[in-house]
Scaffold this motif. Structure first.
Motif, PDB file in Angstrom:
ATOM      1  N   ARG A   1      33.221  38.015  70.527  1.00  0.00           N
ATOM      2  CA  ARG A   1      34.329  37.522  71.341  1.00  0.00           C
ATOM      3  C   ARG A   1      35.585  38.238  70.883  1.00  0.00           C
ATOM      4  O   ARG A   1      35.940  38.212  69.699  1.00  0.00           O
ATOM      5  CB  ARG A   1      34.509  36.010  71.194  1.00  0.00           C
ATOM      6  CG  ARG A   1      33.358  35.199  71.774  1.00  0.00           C
ATOM      7  CD  ARG A   1      33.290  35.336  73.291  1.00  0.00           C
ATOM      8  NE  ARG A   1      32.189  34.557  73.859  1.00  0.00           N
ATOM      9  CZ  ARG A   1      30.981  35.027  74.092  1.00  0.00           C
ATOM     10  NH1 ARG A   1      30.704  36.302  73.762  1.00  0.00           N
ATOM     11  NH2 ARG A   1      30.046  34.279  74.633  1.00  0.00           N
TER      12      ARG A   1
ATOM     13  N   LYS B   1      28.662  33.488  78.419  1.00  0.00           N
ATOM     14  CA  LYS B   1      27.524  33.171  77.558  1.00  0.00           C
ATOM     15  C   LYS B   1      26.220  33.674  78.170  1.00  0.00           C
ATOM     16  O   LYS B   1      25.343  34.193  77.467  1.00  0.00           O
ATOM     17  CB  LYS B   1      27.446  31.662  77.337  1.00  0.00           C
ATOM     18  CG  LYS B   1      28.593  31.104  76.492  1.00  0.00           C
ATOM     19  CD  LYS B   1      28.499  29.590  76.378  1.00  0.00           C
ATOM     20  CE  LYS B   1      29.668  29.025  75.587  1.00  0.00           C
ATOM     21  NZ  LYS B   1      29.631  27.541  75.517  1.00  0.00           N
TER      22      LYS B   1
ATOM     23  N   SER C   1      33.429  30.722  81.274  1.00  0.00           N
ATOM     24  CA  SER C   1      32.883  30.673  79.917  1.00  0.00           C
ATOM     25  C   SER C   1      31.365  30.680  79.948  1.00  0.00           C
ATOM     26  O   SER C   1      30.712  31.371  79.147  1.00  0.00           O
ATOM     27  CB  SER C   1      33.391  29.428  79.198  1.00  0.00           C
ATOM     28  OG  SER C   1      32.866  29.353  77.894  1.00  0.00           O
ATOM     29  N   GLU C   2      30.783  29.928  80.873  1.00  0.00           N
ATOM     30  CA  GLU C   2      29.323  29.905  80.984  1.00  0.00           C
ATOM     31  C   GLU C   2      28.785  31.253  81.432  1.00  0.00           C
ATOM     32  O   GLU C   2      27.721  31.697  80.991  1.00  0.00           O
ATOM     33  CB  GLU C   2      28.891  28.802  81.957  1.00  0.00           C
ATOM     34  CG  GLU C   2      29.157  27.392  81.452  1.00  0.00           C
ATOM     35  CD  GLU C   2      28.520  27.137  80.103  1.00  0.00           C
ATOM     36  OE1 GLU C   2      27.312  27.460  79.949  1.00  0.00           O
ATOM     37  OE2 GLU C   2      29.214  26.644  79.189  1.00  0.00           O
TER      38      GLU C   2
ATOM     39  N   HIS D   1      27.742  36.175  64.875  1.00  0.00           N
ATOM     40  CA  HIS D   1      28.755  35.914  65.884  1.00  0.00           C
ATOM     41  C   HIS D   1      30.066  36.461  65.336  1.00  0.00           C
ATOM     42  O   HIS D   1      30.549  36.016  64.297  1.00  0.00           O
ATOM     43  CB  HIS D   1      28.863  34.414  66.168  1.00  0.00           C
ATOM     44  CG  HIS D   1      27.742  33.892  66.999  1.00  0.00           C
ATOM     45  ND1 HIS D   1      27.870  32.788  67.827  1.00  0.00           N
ATOM     46  CD2 HIS D   1      26.459  34.324  67.154  1.00  0.00           C
ATOM     47  CE1 HIS D   1      26.726  32.567  68.435  1.00  0.00           C
ATOM     48  NE2 HIS D   1      25.855  33.487  68.052  1.00  0.00           N
TER      49      HIS D   1
ATOM     50  N   HIS E   1      32.877  29.588  69.071  1.00  0.00           N
ATOM     51  CA  HIS E   1      31.989  30.757  69.029  1.00  0.00           C
ATOM     52  C   HIS E   1      31.040  30.713  67.833  1.00  0.00           C
ATOM     53  O   HIS E   1      30.167  31.583  67.717  1.00  0.00           O
ATOM     54  CB  HIS E   1      32.832  32.041  68.976  1.00  0.00           C
ATOM     55  CG  HIS E   1      32.049  33.306  69.083  1.00  0.00           C
ATOM     56  ND1 HIS E   1      31.067  33.512  70.028  1.00  0.00           N
ATOM     57  CD2 HIS E   1      32.085  34.452  68.349  1.00  0.00           C
ATOM     58  CE1 HIS E   1      30.544  34.716  69.879  1.00  0.00           C
ATOM     59  NE2 HIS E   1      31.141  35.302  68.862  1.00  0.00           N
TER      60      HIS E   1
ATOM     61  N   LYS F   1      30.837  41.237  80.533  1.00  0.00           N
ATOM     62  CA  LYS F   1      30.806  40.010  79.723  1.00  0.00           C
ATOM     63  C   LYS F   1      32.175  39.726  79.141  1.00  0.00           C
ATOM     64  O   LYS F   1      32.650  38.573  79.147  1.00  0.00           O
ATOM     65  CB  LYS F   1      29.755  40.151  78.621  1.00  0.00           C
ATOM     66  CG  LYS F   1      29.646  38.943  77.691  1.00  0.00           C
ATOM     67  CD  LYS F   1      30.545  39.030  76.465  1.00  0.00           C
ATOM     68  CE  LYS F   1      30.178  40.212  75.584  1.00  0.00           C
ATOM     69  NZ  LYS F   1      31.066  40.267  74.373  1.00  0.00           N
TER      70      LYS F   1
ATOM     71  N   ASP G   1      26.123  37.385  77.785  1.00  0.00           N
ATOM     72  CA  ASP G   1      25.929  37.684  76.374  1.00  0.00           C
ATOM     73  C   ASP G   1      24.450  37.604  76.008  1.00  0.00           C
ATOM     74  O   ASP G   1      23.921  38.472  75.310  1.00  0.00           O
ATOM     75  CB  ASP G   1      26.732  36.672  75.543  1.00  0.00           C
ATOM     76  CG  ASP G   1      27.205  37.248  74.227  1.00  0.00           C
ATOM     77  OD1 ASP G   1      27.121  38.474  74.051  1.00  0.00           O
ATOM     78  OD2 ASP G   1      27.663  36.474  73.380  1.00  0.00           O
TER      79      ASP G   1
ATOM     80  N   SER H   1      26.816  38.743  68.740  1.00  0.00           N
ATOM     81  CA  SER H   1      27.587  38.216  69.873  1.00  0.00           C
ATOM     82  C   SER H   1      29.059  38.355  69.520  1.00  0.00           C
ATOM     83  O   SER H   1      29.478  37.906  68.447  1.00  0.00           O
ATOM     84  CB  SER H   1      27.236  36.748  70.123  1.00  0.00           C
ATOM     85  OG  SER H   1      28.082  36.186  71.110  1.00  0.00           O
TER      86      SER H   1
END
Length: 412
Positions: free
Chosen positions: A65, A388, A384-385, A31, A93, A347, A391, A63
């Motif tokens: 951010r 995810k 936010s969901e 992450h 995260h 995303k 992602d 992943s």
């Protein structure tokens, strides 16, 4: 038939002297959080670096951010009232790696600001050292230098002075990274190398902010420096002999080569993902032309030949051009790679809506108690969901396939 790839020296120039640790600073399943200035912020809307990283780690995808913010510096990172702390976002995260892009804004302080910059870098490193944002292991850090300043005439006065300062700040970052035993990515030297090349489009809009082509070009050297001693992924290189019905390749496997008076057909099995096509039609500098997937076919009868893959037109060129090699950027595999990049950007947009929403005053500011302010936090959670969810599906879009290629003579 001997297959020669004259790209290793070119890769060496583009890679520079970056991360030197035995293990790559970014690993499958990590992450990753990207922090820093405008360069960092704009990575999220172009998606080239993230797509390259996903292609490499598709079995155990990373992943990302992006917490970049235009104009950020180490000690000047203004945020709206009540904005979530960076540490909160890093913990949310479950961050394994922080990639930090600084030095451009700081470099305007010139030589007199270097010692302060080094002290600020050291303080930033200490602020994260030993932290376990993923609740398991200490966070790993990567420092990323600024790019060089591009010569855009009257838009870039004092070009030499700016590049002297940027080079000094890059050197300072390297020294701090080596002292702290953390990874360092040098984008200054590779970008200056490309900017000095006379052929090819400009990389920036104003000398220091990359355009889309600039992000395509610099993301490749960024990626290569993250994995300097590991399995670099060279472009697809296919060379065939129409008479002998033989071929050699890197990045793909060739089979069932058949030729006749109408052309050549063969099966291609992809063993590595295609390289992302450049976002321009202009001729590229030689250093970057070698980064394109290429097909060369010798001993074709004179004429013009069209390449199709699974029945879709890809390129048309003369027999002489096919002998020298033709860049392949528009095959179905390349279209799929571009669709992955588009999904990456989508995303990132969903995450941006959840983290850096445009109407902050309704979320954390003075209007948060208004009816619209009371409704927005729920919407932010939904964004936010969505981020995810997207992602989790990104790596599933990356696939290697076997396709039928055909080079057909075009009748006049």
């Amino acid at each position: 038939m001997k297959f020669i790839i004259p790209i290793l020296a070119v890769f060496g120039c583009l890679i520079g002297n970056g991360a030197a640790s035995a293990d790559p600073p970014i690993r499958p399943g990590d992450h990753v959080a990207i922090v820093g200035n405008t360069f960092a912020d704009q990575l999220r809307i172009h998606g080239y670096l993230e797509t390259l990283l996903l292609q490499k780690t598709s079995d155990t995808p990373i992943s990302i951010r992006n917490l970049g913010w235009g104009g950020d510096m180490l000690t000047a990172r203004d945020r709206p009232t009540n904005f979530p702390t960076e540490e909160t976002t890093l913990r949310d995260h479950q961050t394994d790696v922080i990639v930090a892009c600084f030095g451009m804004g700081e470099s305007f302080a010139g030589e007199r600001g270097i010692e302060k910059f080094k002290a600020d870098l050291e303080a930033w490193i200490e602020s994260h050292r030993g932290k376990k944002y993923n609740e398991k292991t200490e966070v790993r850090l990567v420092l990323v230098s600024p790019i060089a300043c591009e010569d855009l005439g009257h838009l870039t006065p004092d070009l030499d002075g700016r590049n002297r300062d940027l080079q000094s700040y890059t050197r300072a970052m390297r020294e701090v990274a080596e002292s702290a035993d953390i990874a360092f990515i040098d984008l200054f030297e590779p970008s200056r190398y490309l900017m000095d090349e006379q052929q090819g489009p400009n990389l920036t809009t104003n000398g220091i902010h990359l355009n889309q082509y600039g992000y395509w070009a610099i993301s490749r050297t960024f990626f290569n420096q993250l994995f300097p001693e590991h399995d670099e992924t060279p472009p697809w290189q296919m060379r065939m002999d129409a008479n002998a019905k033989t071929g050699t390749a890197i990045g793909v496997e060739l089979a069932d080569i058949v030729s006749d008076e109408t052309g050549l057909q063969f099966r291609v099995t992809e063993t590595t993902p295609p390289h992302l096509p450049p976002p321009v039609d202009n001729p590229l500098p030689p250093q970057l032309e070698f980064l394109r997937d290429t097909l060369a076919v010798e001993n074709l009868p004179p004429g013009t030949y069209a390449l199709s893959v699974d029945g879709e037109h890809v390129a048309t060129a003369s027999a002489d051009q096919w002998t020298k090699g033709v860049a392949i950027d528009a095959s179905p595999a390349h279209a799929e790679a571009e669709s992955v990049r588009a999904a990456v950007n989508d995303k990132n947009l969903q995450f941006t809506y959840s983290w850096k929403a445009l109407n902050q005053v309704h979320i954390v500011g003075e209007r948060r108690s208004s009816p619209s302010g009371r409704a927005l936090p729920g919407e932010v959670i939904q964004f936010s969901e969505l981020a995810k969810e997207r992602d989790a599906n990104l790596a599933k879009r990356i696939r290697l396939a076997t396709r039928q290629w055909r080079l057909s003579r075009v009748t006049q």
